[in-house]
Motif scaffolding. Structure first.
Motif, PDB file in Angstrom:
ATOM      1  N   GLN A   1       0.812  -1.255   0.006  1.00 35.72           N
ATOM      2  CA  GLN A   1      -0.083  -0.094   0.098  1.00 35.72           C
ATOM      3  C   GLN A   1       0.846   1.287   0.039  1.00 35.72           C
ATOM      4  O   GLN A   1       0.513   2.258  -0.475  1.00 35.72           O
ATOM      5  N   SER A   2       2.121   1.202   0.409  1.00 37.49           N
ATOM      6  CA  SER A   2       2.958   2.311   0.602  1.00 37.49           C
ATOM      7  C   SER A   2       4.108   1.824   0.258  1.00 37.49           C
ATOM      8  O   SER A   2       4.866   0.859   0.783  1.00 37.49           O
TER       9      SER A   2
ATOM     10  N   ARG B   1       0.333   4.292  -2.408  1.00 37.45           N
ATOM     11  CA  ARG B   1       0.775   5.624  -2.247  1.00 37.45           C
ATOM     12  C   ARG B   1       2.342   5.561  -2.456  1.00 37.45           C
ATOM     13  O   ARG B   1       2.901   4.459  -1.985  1.00 37.45           O
TER      14      ARG B   1
ATOM     15  N   ALA C   1       9.532   6.388   7.254  1.00 33.00           N
ATOM     16  CA  ALA C   1       8.157   6.694   6.804  1.00 33.00           C
ATOM     17  C   ALA C   1       7.589   5.362   6.549  1.00 33.00           C
ATOM     18  O   ALA C   1       6.495   4.937   6.630  1.00 33.00           O
ATOM     19  N   THR C   2       8.717   4.434   6.104  1.00 29.27           N
ATOM     20  CA  THR C   2       8.087   2.925   6.130  1.00 29.27           C
ATOM     21  C   THR C   2       7.556   2.462   7.314  1.00 29.27           C
ATOM     22  O   THR C   2       6.458   1.677   7.486  1.00 29.27           O
TER      23      THR C   2
ATOM     24  N   ALA D   1       4.451   4.051   8.415  1.00 29.98           N
ATOM     25  CA  ALA D   1       3.254   3.329   7.706  1.00 29.98           C
ATOM     26  C   ALA D   1       2.760   2.159   8.061  1.00 29.98           C
ATOM     27  O   ALA D   1       1.839   1.689   8.227  1.00 29.98           O
ATOM     28  N   SER D   2       3.819   1.403   8.340  1.00 29.77           N
ATOM     29  CA  SER D   2       3.478  -0.001   8.692  1.00 29.77           C
ATOM     30  C   SER D   2       2.893   0.081   9.983  1.00 29.77           C
ATOM     31  O   SER D   2       1.970  -0.609  10.340  1.00 29.77           O
TER      32      SER D   2
ATOM     33  N   ALA E   1       1.014   2.206  11.176  1.00 29.27           N
ATOM     34  CA  ALA E   1      -0.177   2.591  10.986  1.00 29.27           C
ATOM     35  C   ALA E   1      -1.278   1.676  10.407  1.00 29.27           C
ATOM     36  O   ALA E   1      -2.397   1.516   9.985  1.00 29.27           O
TER      37      ALA E   1
ATOM     38  N   SER F   1      -0.395  -0.106   7.141  1.00 28.65           N
ATOM     39  CA  SER F   1      -0.321  -0.110   5.742  1.00 28.65           C
ATOM     40  C   SER F   1       0.897  -1.116   5.646  1.00 28.65           C
ATOM     41  O   SER F   1       1.958  -1.000   6.203  1.00 28.65           O
TER      42      SER F   1
ATOM     43  N   ALA G   1       3.719  -1.739   3.890  1.00 33.72           N
ATOM     44  CA  ALA G   1       4.852  -0.649   3.489  1.00 33.72           C
ATOM     45  C   ALA G   1       6.222  -1.166   3.114  1.00 33.72           C
ATOM     46  O   ALA G   1       6.656  -2.010   3.901  1.00 33.72           O
TER      47      ALA G   1
END
Lengths: 607, 342
Positions: A241-242, A268, A281-282, A285-286, A288, A290, A292
């Motif tokens: 997803q990311s 994204r 960021a990975t 996002a993970s 959260a 996602s 990623a």
């Protein structure tokens, strides 16, 4: 009438040839190789291909594309090519020696400029090799009014000389240039046809035989993929997803492809300012929820290690693809090496256990990338998929699975008894705690890089227990269902020589093992796909069966050898090279012979 | 230390091969480059009829395994055509414009097949036989039991024609003044020789020149040869064996004396101190006859190459005819020729 066994016009039941195309940047060398390998795959052959090109985007550096075309299962490029096509003698002369006896050297023989002695490739062709000089430039000019298509003329010549069907090349060429003006496609088709006719008209003296394609392989189903392409496909099928990344050779093509493909799949994509940001960021996002991932090479991974440590400590699943190149530091950006094993397995502060998967071929890249999210989520830890430039850029024919095996399964939301407090890092039998995502009602919790309690709150006293939890929870990963964390090949039972390997080198190991078996040497090979945690039980059993274990690696110190011998306390024989090129089958075979106490067969001339 | 001398040999046939081996045997350190238009290392062209007996592996025709050239450090440049020799600067220029300097040059390019002028425009329909590839193309075009039309019939051709008869093919020989070349035979002997060939099963046509070759009509044999009396002969393959013409064009700017071939003294030395010539390409001064003569045949050619090499590397030897020019018929009616001695 009985004829000699060698007949240039004969057809064989099997095919196993390797064609090398060498030129300068701008000659269309890589494009020519690309058409050839796609055409061979469309014909139903197994294909392994690898391109080498200069670090400069455009200039005068050497480009070389090697394509192995086979009707049987092969695992690596051959050391010697069956044919060499020179688009630039200055670069190709150094590779004439790589053409086997009675193989073909194809080159431009029309006058271009005055040359001093030795500057033309014809003066370097050994007596046992077959020279095929022809007027590529002139044929291109006659067919297209330009010499620019001489690479396609050469491709047509190869196809005509070796009896490959021209119509398949037509389809590939039309597809490759389809987005350009029709005149571009037309000119390339004309150039191909002109070269094809010249190749057909040439009397064949070499013994390079193109026989039938692979049995049971459908050209229509097979696709050509690089390791990086397979990684992208695996990630997409796993529902990435990311993606956050910063470009670096040889991982950049993962990022480039996801930049175009991920948004189309509803995901994204963000190019960050550096690798630290990409990893951060990975992990964010993970956390959260996602799926990623990021991808990098050794220098980028060195920057990411702090954040990977956060992922370990906070038990956040994340996927990092690492494609190795020559190092340390900027090192050899366009050369292959296997010298980041230590960094992947050990890199970072503290006891930062993580899972490291090292696929050995392109299909393995697809499987490991596809399973990486699921494994990361299962064990709530970073998963590194470790490949290298040779695997990243290597093309192989792959028949994709008809159904997606990597699609994410529905998430199980932790259940908390009424009145109880959700413990994000609860101790469990498996060591894996129920994972909630931010926003899950009633499952608020703290997350930190500090050592923490079951609730996630800073707590130094619990460090021994939490360290054990983070370590022990990975133990069962070595038996992860559907994943061959290590696998044995070759002779069963007691053997004289065992060969252990990882990553892209395992193809060369298999080829060497098979050659040794053909010489009567009892030997077996084991590939280790999961480098952390190590599957110690099968590795130990393998050592038990082998009088000697050889570990060939493309690094200087022998990082797998060190890892394995340290883990099980057994000696190994190391075979290391750091030339920037893949391991050489003949070198492994020679070492197997030496360890087995067997002399090499007498040198034989001919195929 | 001075650079080793560079011996360049143009031509990869018997003379060139013999010269290269001799040079290496006499000087372990000199550079040796052989330049030949052929794609293969040296093989004996007298063995080419074997391809009609099913011997399609060119490796079995080679004089030595290819690795021998590497072992002897002989640089073999195949598929390379020399377009110019500059005797003043001692430089050879190849067709792809690579220049190769030499200290000593040996020219032994032999000759190319001669085709009667009136058949030049039909050349595309006539098979050649000067190389393995050409022989194979002819063999592939000839069906089992097929018909061959041979124009001329020099001694290379006659050898092939006898092989073709042995292998079940039909041969029509259109004899002309080059038949039995390089032997010079009197009319009476010529008639006897042709009769001997006819007795072996060959169809012999004499005193009726071919004037054209055309592709056969659909469903008919692939070739049709028209003779000057208007009659036609059909066959699967047409071959021309009318002797050879020395290949010397590239030497025209070298500053040496050339007549039909390169003129050399009995030491095989040309008028340039750094250039020698050997084999079918050269005419050797015969002091008794007071003329420059060609000496053909494998036995002579090979001896010339070796002798030239010895002289290039310091010897002072004179060529003496190794194999006399003789052709006759034995008791069983078979032709015997010193040209075939190899």
């Amino acid at each position: 009438m009985a004829k000699d066994s060698f007949d240039p016009a004969r057809k064989s039941a099997s095919t196993d040839i390797q064609i090398a195309i060498c030129g300068s940047a701008g000659d269309g060398t890589i494009a020519t190789g690309d058409i050839l390998k796609r055409a061979a795959a469309a014909m139903g052959y197994n294909v392994i291909a690898f391109d080498l090109y200069p670090p400069e985007i455009r200039g005068f550096g050497k480009c070389i594309s090697r394509i192995r075309i086979s009707s049987v299962q092969t695992y690596s490029l051959k050391q010697d090519s069956d044919a060499l096509v020179s688009l630039n003698d200055q670069h190709a002369i150094a590779h004439v020696g790589e053409v086997r006896d009675f193989g073909a050297v194809i080159y431009e023989d029309s006058a271009v400029a005055h040359l001093p002695e030795g500057a033309h490739i014809s003066g370097h062709i050994r007596a046992a090799q077959i020279p095929y000089g022809f007027n590529m430039r002139q044929i291109s000019e006659q067919a297209t009014n330009s010499a620019r298509s001489r690479n396609i003329v050469a491709l047509g010549y190869v196809a005509g000389l070796f009896g490959m069907p021209g119509e398949i090349f037509h389809k590939i060429i039309a597809g490759k240039f389809g987005k350009k003006a029709q005149s571009v496609t037309d000119d390339n088709l004309k150039a191909f046809d002109a070269g094809f006719s010249a190749g057909q008209a040439t009397f064949k003296l070499d013994d390079v035989v193109v026989g039938t394609a692979a049995a049971g392989t459908s050209g229509a189903d097979a696709v050509m993929m690089t390791g990086n392409g397979a990684v992208v496909r695996g990630l997409l099928e796993a529902g990435i997803q990311s993606y956050f990344g910063y470009p670096i050779t040889p991982a950049s093509s993962i990022m480039e492809r996801l930049a175009s493909d991920l948004p189309r799949h509803g995901g994204r994509f963000l190019q960050t300012e550096d690798e630290i940001a990409a990893a951060a960021a990975t992990v964010g996002a993970s956390y959260a929820g996602s799926r990623a991932a990021t991808a990098t090479s050794g220098p980028g991974l060195a920057l990411m290690t702090e954040v990977i440590g956060l992922g370990v400590m906070a038990e956040v699943p994340m996927v990092i693809i690492v494609s190795q190149r020559g190092g340390p530091s900027t090192g050899l950006p366009t050369k292959t090496e296997q010298s980041d094993l230590n960094l992947c397995v050990y890199g970072g502060s503290g006891d930062a256990q993580r899972i490291v998967l090292a696929p050995t071929n392109v299909e393995g890249c697809y499987r490991c990338a596809g399973m990486a999210f699921e494994i990361a989520e299962q064990y709530q830890t970073p998963v590194i998929v470790l490949i290298d430039l040779y695997l990243s850029n290597r093309y192989e024919t792959v028949i994709p699975a008809k159904e997606n095996k990597f699609a994410p399964k529905p998430r199980v939301v932790p259940q908390v008894a009424a009145g109880a407090e959700y413990q994000r890092y609860a101790f469990t039998d498996s060591g894996v705690s129920p994972r909630a995502l931010p926003g899950d009602p009633g499952l608020m919790h703290t997350i930190t890089g500090l050592e923490h309690s079951e609730l996630g709150r800073p707590n130094g006293e619990i460090h021994p227990a939490m360290s054990a939890k983070r370590h022990d929870k990975l133990a069962s990963a070595v038996n992860y269902p559907g994943l061959a964390t290590c696998k044995r090949f070759g002779d069963s039972g007691r053997v004289d020589v065992g060969i252990m390997g990882w990553g892209s080198t395992f193809g060369e190991i298999l080829e060497a093992m098979q050659a040794a078996q053909a010489e009567g040497i009892r030997c077996a090979a084991m590939k280790v796909v999961m480098l952390s945690p190590l599957p110690l039980e099968p590795i130990t059993a393998f050592f038990d069966d082998c009088a000697t274990v050889l570990v060939p690696e493309v690094n200087y110190e022998g990082q797998l050898a060190h890892l394995v011998s340290g883990a099980i306390g057994r000696p190994v024989v190391r075979l290391n090279r750091v030339t920037g090129a893949p391991m050489v089958v003949a070198e492994i075979l020679a070492e197997i012979r030496r360890l087995a106490g067997v002399a090499a067969p007498a040198d034989k001339q001919g195929a | 230390m001075s650079a080793p001398l560079h011996n360049v040999i143009i031509g990869g046939g018997s003379a060139g091969y013999g010269a290269a081996m001799t040079l290496r045997a006499r000087d372990a350190s000199c550079r040796i480059s052989m330049i030949t238009m052929d794609s293969l290392p040296f093989y004996n062209r007298y063995d080419l009829p074997k391809v009609f007996r099913g011997s399609h592996d060119w490796r079995k025709l080679l004089a030595v395994p290819p690795a021998q050239y590497d072992a002897l450090d002989i640089r073999l440049r195949r598929a390379s055509r020399v377009v110019d020799v500059n005797g003043a600067n001692r430089v050879v220029t190849l067709a792809h414009q690579e220049t190769i300097p030499y200290d000593r040059l040996l020219v032994c390019t032999g000759g190319r097949s001669y085709l009667p002028e009136n058949l030049n425009e039909c050349a595309g329909l006539i098979h050649h036989f000067g190389s393995f590839e050409a022989a194979m193309r002819a063999a592939q075009a000839l069906p089992d039991g097929g018909r061959v039309i041979m124009i001329g019939g020099d001694m290379i051709g006659i050898d092939l024609a006898l092989t073709l008869l042995d292998t079940g093919h039909h041969v029509t020989l259109i004899a002309n003044e080059q038949t039995f070349w390089p032997h010079v035979v009197a009319a009476k002997q010529r008639a006897a020789l042709l009769a001997a060939l006819a007795a072996r099963g060959m169809t012999v046509i004499d005193a009726n020149r071919p004037v054209g070759v055309v592709a056969g009509k659909r469903g008919k044999p692939a070739r049709c040869v028209t003779l000057e009396d208007g009659s036609e002969i059909t066959g699967d393959v047409v071959l021309s064996f009318c002797g050879i013409a020395p290949s010397v064009e590239f030497m025209l700017g070298a500053g040496i004396d050339i007549e039909r071939g390169i003129l050399v003294d009995p030491h095989l030395h040309t008028t340039d101190e750094a250039i020698w010539a050997a084999g079918d390409v050269c005419q050797i001064w015969n002091d008794k006859a007071k003329s420059y003569n060609f000496y053909h045949g494998w036995g002579n050619v090979r001896v010339m190459g070796e002798l030239a090499a010895r002289n290039m590397s310091g010897a002072d030897e004179v060529f003496d005819v190794n194999v006399a020019d003789r052709i006759d018929i034995d008791d069983q009616g078979n032709l015997r020729s010193t040209f075939w001695t190899h």
